[in-house]
Design an enzyme around this catalytic site. Structure first.
Site, PDB file in Angstrom:
ATOM      1  NE  ARG A 193      -0.685  -0.540   4.929  1.00  0.00           N
ATOM      2  CZ  ARG A 193      -0.537   0.377   5.876  1.00  0.00           C
ATOM      3  NH1 ARG A 193      -1.006   1.591   5.699  1.00  0.00           N
ATOM      4  NH2 ARG A 193       0.075   0.078   6.998  1.00  0.00           N
ATOM      5  CB  SER A 237      10.613  11.372   6.515  1.00  0.00           C
ATOM      6  OG  SER A 237       9.723  12.400   6.890  1.00  0.00           O
ATOM      7  CE1 TYR A 282       8.415   8.114   9.775  1.00  0.00           C
ATOM      8  CE2 TYR A 282       8.562  10.499   9.574  1.00  0.00           C
ATOM      9  CZ  TYR A 282       8.343   9.264   9.001  1.00  0.00           C
ATOM     10  OH  TYR A 282       8.067   9.172   7.657  1.00  0.00           O
TER      11      TYR A 282
HETATM   12  P1  NAP Z   1       1.911   3.515   4.735  1.00  0.00           P
HETATM   13  O1  NAP Z   1       0.859   3.832   3.735  1.00  0.00           O
HETATM   14  O2  NAP Z   1       1.576   3.558   6.180  1.00  0.00           O
HETATM   15  O3  NAP Z   1       2.554   2.076   4.368  1.00  0.00           O
HETATM   16  C1  NAP Z   1       3.625   1.591   5.108  1.00  0.00           C
HETATM   17  C2  NAP Z   1       4.118   0.302   4.499  1.00  0.00           C
HETATM   18  O4  NAP Z   1       5.201  -0.194   5.309  1.00  0.00           O
HETATM   19  C3  NAP Z   1       3.047  -0.768   4.483  1.00  0.00           C
HETATM   20  O5  NAP Z   1       3.201  -1.565   3.344  1.00  0.00           O
HETATM   21  C4  NAP Z   1       3.374  -1.558   5.738  1.00  0.00           C
HETATM   22  O6  NAP Z   1       2.919  -2.882   5.718  1.00  0.00           O
HETATM   23  C5  NAP Z   1       4.893  -1.515   5.687  1.00  0.00           C
HETATM   24  N1  NAP Z   1       5.468  -1.902   6.977  1.00  0.00           N
HETATM   25  C6  NAP Z   1       5.297  -1.290   8.170  1.00  0.00           C
HETATM   26  N2  NAP Z   1       5.966  -1.971   9.125  1.00  0.00           N
HETATM   27  C7  NAP Z   1       6.554  -3.022   8.516  1.00  0.00           C
HETATM   28  C8  NAP Z   1       7.367  -4.097   8.950  1.00  0.00           C
HETATM   29  N3  NAP Z   1       7.719  -4.256  10.243  1.00  0.00           N
HETATM   30  N4  NAP Z   1       7.807  -4.996   8.046  1.00  0.00           N
HETATM   31  C9  NAP Z   1       7.468  -4.874   6.764  1.00  0.00           C
HETATM   32  N5  NAP Z   1       6.690  -3.899   6.273  1.00  0.00           N
HETATM   33  C10 NAP Z   1       6.238  -2.988   7.151  1.00  0.00           C
HETATM   34  O7  NAP Z   1       3.152   4.483   4.601  1.00  0.00           O
HETATM   35  P2  NAP Z   1       3.634   5.395   3.379  1.00  0.00           P
HETATM   36  O8  NAP Z   1       3.068   6.738   3.591  1.00  0.00           O
HETATM   37  O9  NAP Z   1       3.430   4.704   2.090  1.00  0.00           O
HETATM   38  O10 NAP Z   1       5.188   5.474   3.722  1.00  0.00           O
HETATM   39  C11 NAP Z   1       6.179   4.721   3.017  1.00  0.00           C
HETATM   40  C12 NAP Z   1       7.538   5.266   3.390  1.00  0.00           C
HETATM   41  O11 NAP Z   1       7.589   6.665   3.067  1.00  0.00           O
HETATM   42  C13 NAP Z   1       7.834   5.173   4.886  1.00  0.00           C
HETATM   43  O12 NAP Z   1       9.201   4.865   5.080  1.00  0.00           O
HETATM   44  C14 NAP Z   1       7.547   6.584   5.394  1.00  0.00           C
HETATM   45  O13 NAP Z   1       8.270   6.885   6.552  1.00  0.00           O
HETATM   46  C15 NAP Z   1       7.966   7.408   4.193  1.00  0.00           C
HETATM   47  N6  NAP Z   1       7.343   8.730   4.135  1.00  0.00           N
HETATM   48  C16 NAP Z   1       5.999   8.889   4.016  1.00  0.00           C
HETATM   49  C17 NAP Z   1       5.459  10.181   3.968  1.00  0.00           C
HETATM   50  C18 NAP Z   1       3.997  10.456   3.821  1.00  0.00           C
HETATM   51  O14 NAP Z   1       3.608  11.638   3.896  1.00  0.00           O
HETATM   52  N7  NAP Z   1       3.147   9.489   3.603  1.00  0.00           N
HETATM   53  C19 NAP Z   1       6.310  11.287   4.050  1.00  0.00           C
HETATM   54  C20 NAP Z   1       7.663  11.084   4.174  1.00  0.00           C
HETATM   55  C21 NAP Z   1       8.171   9.808   4.220  1.00  0.00           C
HETATM   56  P3  NAP Z   1       1.500  -3.277   6.398  1.00  0.00           P
HETATM   57  O15 NAP Z   1       0.430  -2.961   5.396  1.00  0.00           O
HETATM   58  O16 NAP Z   1       1.651  -4.721   6.699  1.00  0.00           O
HETATM   59  O17 NAP Z   1       1.346  -2.441   7.635  1.00  0.00           O
END
Ligand code: NAP
Length: 244
Positions: A15, A139, A152
Site C-alpha cells: 500500500r 522523510s 521518527y
Molecule cells: P503507509 O501507507 O503507512 O505504508 C507503510 C508500508 O510499510 C506498508 O506496506 C506496511 O505494511 C509496511 N510496513 C510497516 N511496518 C513493517 C514491517 N515491520 N515490516 C514490513 N513492512 C512494514 O506508509 P507510506 O506513507 O506509504 O510510507 C512509506 C515510506 O515513506 C515510509 O518509510 C515513510 O516513513 C515514508 N514517508 C511517508 C510520507 C507520507 O507523507 N506518507 C512522508 C515522508 C516519508 P502493512 O500494510 O503490513 O502495515
C-alpha cells in the site's frame, strides 16, 4: 543489461508509496518483487505485477528470520537482486515527555534497524555482481525535525547517515546508494491528519499542496536508471519546497 533482467526488491509494497513504486517499476519493465507483512498483502502485490514474473512475498523488516527466508527465495528464484528500495516505515507519534519505550523502539527497529538487516542480508551478493542500486526512503522529518516525532525523526536522520556511509563503502563495487526524503504525501500515513492540520500544512508548502505517491516513485525510477549513474550518497528532497 535489459531492465527485465534487473530484479528490484521494494519493501512495504502492499500500500501507500511502496505500492506506487512497485507499479511504476513494473511499468518501467523491471522484474519487481514487493514485500508485505501479511499473506493477503503479498497476494495483492502479486496481482499488481503485470509486466514480469515478479511477485509479492511475506517479510517483516524487523524480523531477521523472516528477512532471510524472503531473500533466499528471491535469490534462488530470480538470482542476484540489482536494486533495493527500503521503503517500509511507520510512525508512532508522541511528545518525548509522554513517549513510551515501545513507541521509541518500534519506530527505530522498523525504520532504521531494518536498513541494517535487509541491506546486509543481500549486499554480499550485490557486491559480487559489481553492480547495484540501493534507495532508502527517508522523510522531510529526518531533515528538519518535527515536534511530536522525535523517534521518527531520529530514525530518518539515521537513515541519511547510513546512506552516506554505505555509499562510501560500496562505491568501488559500482553500487550507488541514495535516499529520497518525501514531504507530505497522500497515503494512510497522512490520512491520520485532520483537514485543519492539512490546511495549515499546505499554507507552508511553496507548491501549495501535498504530493501524490507517483511524485516519489518517479524519483525512485530515476535513481534506478542509467541517467543517475554518477549520483551516490545523495539525498533528494521531494517536498514541494517546504524545506530548501
Ligand atoms: P503507509 O501507507 O503507512 O505504508 C507503510 C508500508 O510499510 C506498508 O506496506 C506496511 O505494511 C509496511 N510496513 C510497516 N511496518 C513493517 C514491517 N515491520 N515490516 C514490513 N513492512 C512494514 O506508509 P507510506 O506513507 O506509504 O510510507 C512509506 C515510506 O515513506 C515510509 O518509510 C515513510 O516513513 C515514508 N514517508 C511517508 C510520507 C507520507 O507523507 N506518507 C512522508 C515522508 C516519508 P502493512 O500494510 O503490513 O502495515
Amino acid at each position: 543489461m535489459a531492465k527485465k533482467d534487473k530484479v528490484i526488491l521494494v519493501t512495504g509494497a502492499n500500500r501507500g508509496i511502496g505500492l506506487n513504486i512497485l507499479q511504476r517499476l513494473d511499468l518501467d519493465g523491471y522484474t519487481v518483487i514487493g514485500t508485505s507483512r501479511s499473506d493477503d498483502g503479498a497476494n495483492l502485490i502479486s496481482q499488481q505485477i503485470k509486466n514480469s514474473d515478479g511477485k509479492g512475498l511475506k517479510m517483516d523488516v524487523t524480523d531477521q528470520e523472516s528477512i532471510n527466508l524472503a531473500i533466499n527465495r528471491i535469490q534462488e528464484g530470480y538470482g542476484t537482486i540489482y536494486g533495493l528500495v527500503n521503503n517500509a516505515g511507520i510512525t508512532e507519534d508522541n511528545l518525548l515527555m509522554r513517549m513510551s519505550d515501545e513507541q521509541w523502539l518500534s519506530v527505530i527497529e522498523t525504520n532504521l534497524t531494518s536498513l541494517y538487516r535487509v541491506t546486509k542480508s543481500l549486499v554480499k551478493d550485490m557486491m559480487k555482481a559489481r553492480q547495484g542500486r540501493i534507495i532508502n526512503v527517508g522523510s522531510i522529518v529526518g531533515v528538519m525535525g518535527n515536534a511530536g516525532q522525535s523517534n521518527y525523526s531520529a530514525s530518518k536522520s539515521g537513515l541519511l547517515g547510513f546512506t552516506k556511509s554505505l555509499a562510501r563503502e560500496l562505491s568501488s563495487r559500482n553500487i550507488n546508494v541514495n535516499s529520497i526524503s518525501p514531504g507530505f504525501i497522500d497515503t494512510d500515513m497522512t490520512k491520520a491528519l485532520s483537514d485543519e492540520q492539512i490546511d495549515n500544512l499546505t499554507k507552508n508548502i511553496p507548491l501549495g499542496r501535498i504530493a501524490e505517491s507517483s511524485e516519489v516513485s518517479s524519483v525512485v525510477s530515476f535513481l534506478l536508471s542509467e541517467d543517475s549513474s554518477y549520483i551516490t550518497g545523495e539525498n533528494i528532497n521531494v517536498n514541494g519546497g517546504i524545506y530548501m
